[in-house]
Motif scaffolding. Structure first.
Motif, PDB file in Angstrom:
ATOM      1  N   THR A  65     -48.974  39.095  22.088  1.00 60.63           N
ATOM      2  CA  THR A  65     -47.972  40.151  21.930  1.00 60.63           C
ATOM      3  C   THR A  65     -48.624  41.346  21.244  1.00 60.63           C
ATOM      4  N   VAL A  66     -48.226  42.538  21.646  1.00 59.54           N
ATOM      5  CA  VAL A  66     -48.874  43.765  21.171  1.00 59.54           C
ATOM      6  C   VAL A  66     -47.825  44.743  20.646  1.00 59.54           C
ATOM      7  N   PRO A  67     -48.229  45.657  19.761  1.00 59.28           N
ATOM      8  CA  PRO A  67     -47.285  46.675  19.264  1.00 59.28           C
ATOM      9  C   PRO A  67     -46.990  47.707  20.352  1.00 59.28           C
ATOM     10  N   ILE A  68     -45.735  47.875  20.658  1.00 56.03           N
ATOM     11  CA  ILE A  68     -45.303  48.850  21.656  1.00 56.03           C
ATOM     12  C   ILE A  68     -44.440  49.905  20.968  1.00 56.03           C
ATOM     13  N   PHE A  69     -44.745  51.160  21.228  1.00 55.21           N
ATOM     14  CA  PHE A  69     -43.979  52.255  20.632  1.00 55.21           C
ATOM     15  C   PHE A  69     -43.127  52.930  21.707  1.00 55.21           C
ATOM     16  N   HIS A  70     -42.003  53.487  21.255  1.00 52.78           N
ATOM     17  CA  HIS A  70     -41.044  54.112  22.161  1.00 52.78           C
ATOM     18  C   HIS A  70     -40.820  55.557  21.721  1.00 52.78           C
ATOM     19  N   PRO A  71     -41.604  56.480  22.251  1.00 64.21           N
ATOM     20  CA  PRO A  71     -41.471  57.880  21.820  1.00 64.21           C
ATOM     21  C   PRO A  71     -40.077  58.450  22.036  1.00 64.21           C
ATOM     22  N   LYS A  72     -39.370  57.973  23.053  1.00 65.69           N
ATOM     23  CA  LYS A  72     -38.029  58.499  23.321  1.00 65.69           C
ATOM     24  C   LYS A  72     -37.106  58.274  22.129  1.00 65.69           C
ATOM     25  N   PHE A 144     -50.750  34.709  20.083  1.00 62.85           N
ATOM     26  CA  PHE A 144     -51.487  35.672  19.274  1.00 62.85           C
ATOM     27  C   PHE A 144     -50.645  36.935  19.153  1.00 62.85           C
ATOM     28  N   CYS A 145     -50.301  37.290  17.919  1.00 65.48           N
ATOM     29  CA  CYS A 145     -49.519  38.496  17.656  1.00 65.48           C
ATOM     30  C   CYS A 145     -50.441  39.565  17.076  1.00 65.48           C
ATOM     31  N   ILE A 146     -50.542  40.678  17.771  1.00 62.14           N
ATOM     32  CA  ILE A 146     -51.341  41.803  17.300  1.00 62.14           C
ATOM     33  C   ILE A 146     -50.398  42.778  16.600  1.00 62.14           C
ATOM     34  N   GLY A 147     -50.603  42.991  15.316  1.00 62.76           N
ATOM     35  CA  GLY A 147     -49.737  43.909  14.587  1.00 62.76           C
ATOM     36  C   GLY A 147     -48.740  43.186  13.707  1.00 62.76           C
ATOM     37  N   SER A 148     -48.350  43.842  12.634  1.00 59.47           N
ATOM     38  CA  SER A 148     -47.456  43.262  11.630  1.00 59.47           C
ATOM     39  C   SER A 148     -46.004  43.330  12.091  1.00 59.47           C
ATOM     40  N   PRO A 149     -45.085  42.728  11.327  1.00 59.98           N
ATOM     41  CA  PRO A 149     -43.656  42.851  11.663  1.00 59.98           C
ATOM     42  C   PRO A 149     -43.159  44.289  11.616  1.00 59.98           C
ATOM     43  N   VAL A 150     -43.917  45.170  10.985  1.00 56.63           N
ATOM     44  CA  VAL A 150     -43.521  46.577  10.933  1.00 56.63           C
ATOM     45  C   VAL A 150     -43.766  47.264  12.275  1.00 56.63           C
ATOM     46  N   SER A 151     -44.866  46.898  12.951  1.00 56.59           N
ATOM     47  CA  SER A 151     -45.238  47.590  14.189  1.00 56.59           C
ATOM     48  C   SER A 151     -44.968  46.781  15.448  1.00 56.59           C
ATOM     49  N   LEU A 209     -53.835  35.357  10.158  1.00 56.92           N
ATOM     50  CA  LEU A 209     -52.973  34.233   9.792  1.00 56.92           C
ATOM     51  C   LEU A 209     -52.951  33.229  10.932  1.00 56.92           C
ATOM     52  N   LYS A 210     -53.158  31.963  10.601  1.00 57.30           N
ATOM     53  CA  LYS A 210     -53.039  30.883  11.582  1.00 57.30           C
ATOM     54  C   LYS A 210     -52.082  29.841  11.031  1.00 57.30           C
ATOM     55  N   ILE A 211     -51.025  29.536  11.791  1.00 53.30           N
ATOM     56  CA  ILE A 211     -50.059  28.520  11.387  1.00 53.30           C
ATOM     57  C   ILE A 211     -49.705  27.662  12.598  1.00 53.30           C
ATOM     58  N   SER A 212     -49.153  26.493  12.342  1.00 53.64           N
ATOM     59  CA  SER A 212     -48.701  25.634  13.435  1.00 53.64           C
ATOM     60  C   SER A 212     -47.532  26.290  14.156  1.00 53.64           C
ATOM     61  N   ARG A 218     -48.869  20.871  18.539  1.00 57.42           N
ATOM     62  CA  ARG A 218     -50.322  20.902  18.742  1.00 57.42           C
ATOM     63  C   ARG A 218     -50.841  22.274  19.169  1.00 57.42           C
ATOM     64  N   ASP A 219     -49.959  23.277  19.168  1.00 52.73           N
ATOM     65  CA  ASP A 219     -50.405  24.648  19.398  1.00 52.73           C
ATOM     66  C   ASP A 219     -50.300  25.439  18.101  1.00 52.73           C
ATOM     67  N   PHE A 220     -50.865  26.648  18.108  1.00 52.33           N
ATOM     68  CA  PHE A 220     -50.898  27.459  16.897  1.00 52.33           C
ATOM     69  C   PHE A 220     -50.407  28.869  17.172  1.00 52.33           C
ATOM     70  N   ILE A 221     -50.035  29.529  16.090  1.00 51.64           N
ATOM     71  CA  ILE A 221     -49.683  30.947  16.123  1.00 51.64           C
ATOM     72  C   ILE A 221     -50.709  31.693  15.277  1.00 51.64           C
ATOM     73  N   PHE A 222     -51.277  32.733  15.851  1.00 57.54           N
ATOM     74  CA  PHE A 222     -52.228  33.586  15.146  1.00 57.54           C
ATOM     75  C   PHE A 222     -51.625  34.979  15.011  1.00 57.54           C
ATOM     76  N   VAL A 223     -51.838  35.585  13.862  1.00 54.11           N
ATOM     77  CA  VAL A 223     -51.426  36.970  13.648  1.00 54.11           C
ATOM     78  C   VAL A 223     -52.631  37.742  13.125  1.00 54.11           C
ATOM     79  N   THR A 224     -52.971  38.828  13.798  1.00 52.64           N
ATOM     80  CA  THR A 224     -53.977  39.756  13.277  1.00 52.64           C
ATOM     81  C   THR A 224     -53.261  41.083  13.059  1.00 52.64           C
TER      82      THR A 224
END
Length: 279
Positions: A65-72, A144-151, A209-212, A218-224
């Protein structure tokens, strides 16, 4: 008599046997040396699959997942006009609506680092759309989540769902906090060690961050993710270049790692803290 026979036989065929022996040794050496890189790559690939999660071993898709911005949404009049401007060949400026879903350049680079790391082990990498149901995305995949909960809205939804599922006393050890007095208006808080990180114009912080994955055993969630875009870029690059170190230090368990980077020199990334967590 036997000695004479041996000497006679060696005189006739000694050089031939010597050449054959040398050829066999050279051939075996070439075979071993030729297959060493392949063997090393296979070992490294298996290690990466174990690091990422079970779904990668089965050839399943990996979610990014990636940070998406909405200029509108930023327009005060709510219209589709004047989101972008360009300079024509005659040096006149013109305005046009342009695309609605866009990414920042550093977020694009951060995503490319993560996807490049995953390419050897993933049959398919899926970047979900914003309107897809979240629970359908989390199941049966490593994420894999790219970006914080803010973005990144997907990161925010994921964190909210995980915190709701767990015991109130067992929350994620990382928080992002709005701070009006901060240059970037966001702070990264490591609640496990009661440490707070604040960005400046010369220093940004990123988190790995890596968590179950509670939705997929048996899979993981990564956040950068960074406080600002430079931290996101740095954490993604650090993960790509140092995942073997993180794998070894964490013993394939959950962990978080905080890195720092100078926005003016993004190639120099320093590890600030690392901790294995029970999550």
């Amino acid at each position: 008599m036997r000695l004479l026979s041996i000497l006679f036989f060696y005189t006739l065929f000694g050089d031939l046997f010597k050449d054959i022996t040398i050829s066999i040794i050279i051939g075996l050496g070439s075979f071993i040396l030729g297959h060493l890189p392949i063997t090393y790559r296979n070992i490294k690939t298996r290690k990466l699959r174990k690091f990422v999660g079970h779904s990668s071993k089965n050839g399943h898709s990996i979610i990014v997942t990636v940070p998406i911005f909405h200029p509108k949404d930023c327009l005060t009049d709510g219209s589709n006009n004047n989101r972008y401007k360009k300079q024509n060949l005659d040096n006149d400026e013109s305005y046009f609506p342009g695309p609605e879903n866009v990414m920042a350049d550093n977020d694009v680079s951060a995503s490319s680092f993560v996807i490049t790391m995953l390419n050897p082990i993933s049959k398919e990498i899926i970047i979900p759309q914003n309107d897809e149901k979240t629970l359908d995305i989390w199941q049966n995949h490593s994420i894999f989540c790219i970006g914080s909960p803010v973005s990144n809205m997907k990161t925010r939804l994921l964190f909210d769902q995980i915190n709701e599922m767990n015991d109130p006393l067992k929350k994620l050890p990382i928080q992002w906090k709005e701070a009006p007095d901060d240059l970037y208006k966001v702070r990264l808080i490591n609640t496990a060690d009661n440490q707070e990180y604040i960005s400046t114009k010369d220093l940004d912080y990123g988190l790995i961050l890596k968590i179950s994955n509670p939705f997929s055993p048996r899979d993981f969630i990564f956040v950068t993710a960074g406080i600002a875009e430079f931290g996101t870029l740095a954490s993604s690059q650090y993960l790509k270049n140092n995942w073997e170190y993180l794998y070894k230090e964490s013993k394939c368990k959950s962990f978080f790692c905080v890195v720092s980077v100078n926005p003016h020199h993004t190639q120099i990334i320093n590890k600030v803290s690392f901790k294995v967590i029970d999550f």
